[in-house]
Design an enzyme around this catalytic site. Structure first.
Site, short mmCIF file in Angstrom:
data_model
loop_
_atom_site.label_atom_id
_atom_site.label_comp_id
_atom_site.label_asym_id
_atom_site.label_seq_id
_atom_site.Cartn_x
_atom_site.Cartn_y
_atom_site.Cartn_z
CG ASP A 28 12.58 19.91 4.47
OD1 ASP A 28 13.02 18.74 4.81
OD2 ASP A 28 11.64 20.29 5.39
CG ASN A 30 16.29 14.74 0.10
OD1 ASN A 30 15.71 15.54 -0.61
ND2 ASN A 30 17.19 15.07 0.65
CG ASN A 76 19.37 17.24 9.94
OD1 ASN A 76 19.72 18.06 8.91
ND2 ASN A 76 18.21 17.37 10.39
CB SER A 204 15.08 24.38 9.96
OG SER A 204 13.75 24.16 9.79
C1 IPE Z 1 16.49 21.52 7.47
O1 IPE Z 1 15.46 20.29 7.52
C2 IPE Z 1 17.70 21.11 7.36
C3 IPE Z 1 18.28 20.57 6.00
C4 IPE Z 1 17.59 20.81 4.86
C5 IPE Z 1 19.39 19.82 6.08
P1 IPE Z 1 14.70 19.50 8.34
O2 IPE Z 1 13.93 18.43 8.08
O3 IPE Z 1 15.90 19.04 9.37
O4 IPE Z 1 13.93 20.85 9.51
P2 IPE Z 1 12.94 20.40 10.28
O5 IPE Z 1 13.40 19.30 11.43
O6 IPE Z 1 11.48 20.20 9.57
O7 IPE Z 1 12.65 22.15 11.00
C1 IPE Z 2 16.16 17.18 3.96
O1 IPE Z 2 14.98 16.10 3.77
C2 IPE Z 2 17.47 16.69 4.06
C3 IPE Z 2 18.21 16.58 5.27
C4 IPE Z 2 17.62 17.16 6.46
C5 IPE Z 2 19.33 15.78 5.48
P1 IPE Z 2 14.22 15.29 5.16
O2 IPE Z 2 14.94 14.35 5.33
O3 IPE Z 2 14.29 16.50 6.08
O4 IPE Z 2 13.03 15.01 4.38
P2 IPE Z 2 11.60 14.97 5.19
O5 IPE Z 2 11.50 16.56 5.67
O6 IPE Z 2 11.78 14.15 6.27
O7 IPE Z 2 10.43 14.73 4.34
MG MG Z 3 12.61 17.69 6.57
#
Ligand code: IPE
Ligand code: IPE
Ligand code: MG
Length: 250
Positions: A28, A30, A76, A204
């Site tokens: 998480d 990115n 997602n 999550s």
């Molecule tokens: C969890 O991260 C899913 C992945 C890392 C692919 P999210 O960023 O989607 O989770 P929430 O929304 O913060 O719970």
């Molecule tokens: C995790 O990083 C990757 C995916 C869920 C695909 P995020 O895209 O959730 O990054 P943040 O949480 O918004 O920083």
């Molecule tokens: Mg995230």
């Protein structure tokens, strides 16, 4: 004079136990990594994909046999269409460009999650890399793509119910060992350690059934900054933990 912490803390002084055999990672942060640089979120996802390569490559040296990464959750799809399609094209490109390296490294690749909602081209690439690496045994990389723990249990229950309806499974024979045979992860051991980056302390919907006795590590580092050194530091902390599985201290 300061007393060294090792003397004060018997847990820290304990000899390191065996490392985790299966590490699962919620990658998480990115999006925030990119936004902090004033760049589009997709750039963060690309930087994150490069870290997957580094962490998987480190696993055999560190004694990790299985590594499972959360790449895209069933939730997602709520993101903008731009981000979702950018991620899907990143997954396609990642499989194409990494296939050779993964094969040569001895990595066996598997996917968990519901494939049916993914586009045909991506599904074909997923099948291709699973078949290509099927004989590799050095490290097992499982990518959770369109994965949700509740969705997985629902799909597993559907298959289990079909077996009951057709007479292949006696409902009276069902134990806590039965459902795991129907889960996407049926060939994998349960994770010993679940890591989540980016400072969020939640799971999550990741590996809900399988992580019943996992150790958890929540770290502030954003996934694109998660180096091999960060990984090693977490693995050595794991060695200090005592897993009791409901029993008492030995
Ligand atoms: C969890 O991260 C899913 C992945 C890392 C692919 P999210 O960023 O989607 O989770 P929430 O929304 O913060 O719970
Ligand atoms: C995790 O990083 C990757 C995916 C869920 C695909 P995020 O895209 O959730 O990054 P943040 O949480 O918004 O920083
Ligand atoms: Mg995230």
């Amino acid at each position: 004079m300061a007393i060294p912490t090792q003397i004060l803390d018997p847990v820290l002084a304990a000899p390191a136990g065996p490392g985790p055999r299966h590490v699962a990672i919620i990658m998480d942060g990115n999006g925030r990594w990119a936004q902090r640089r004033g760049r589009p979120r997709l750039l963060g996802h690309r930087a994150g994909a490069r870290r997957v390569r580094e962490i998987v490559a480190a696993c055999p040296d560190l004694g990790v046999e299985y590594v499972t990464v959360f790449a895209f959750s069933t939730e997602n799809w709520k993101r903008t269409q731009d981000e979702v399609s950018g991620l899907m094209s990143l997954f396609r490109r990642y499989i194409q460009t990494e296939a050779d390296t993964l094969l040569r490294q001895g990595t066996r690749v598997r996917f968990i999650g519901d494939r049916l909602q993914l586009d045909a081209k991506l599904r074909a690439l997923m099948d291709m890399i699973e078949a290509l690496t099927a004989h590799n045994t050095r490290v097992n990389l499982t990518v959770a793509l369109n994965y949700g723990g509740r969705d997985e249990v629902a799909r597993a229950t559907k298959r289990l119910a079909r077996d009951v309806a057709s007479g292949r499974l006696d409902p009276e024979s069902i134990t806590d060992q039965t459902l795991p045979r129907y889960l996407d992860t049926h060939v994998l051991p349960d994770p010993d350690l679940v890591i989540r980056t980016s400072g969020e302390a939640r799971i999550s919907n990741f590996l809900l059934w399988q992580s019943a006795y996992a150790e958890y590590e929540f770290v502030d580092t954003l996934w694109p900054d998660f180096t091999r050194d960060c990984f090693e530091a977490i693995l050595s902390r794991y060695g200090m933990r005592e897993r009791r599985y409901g029993g008492v201290r030995a």
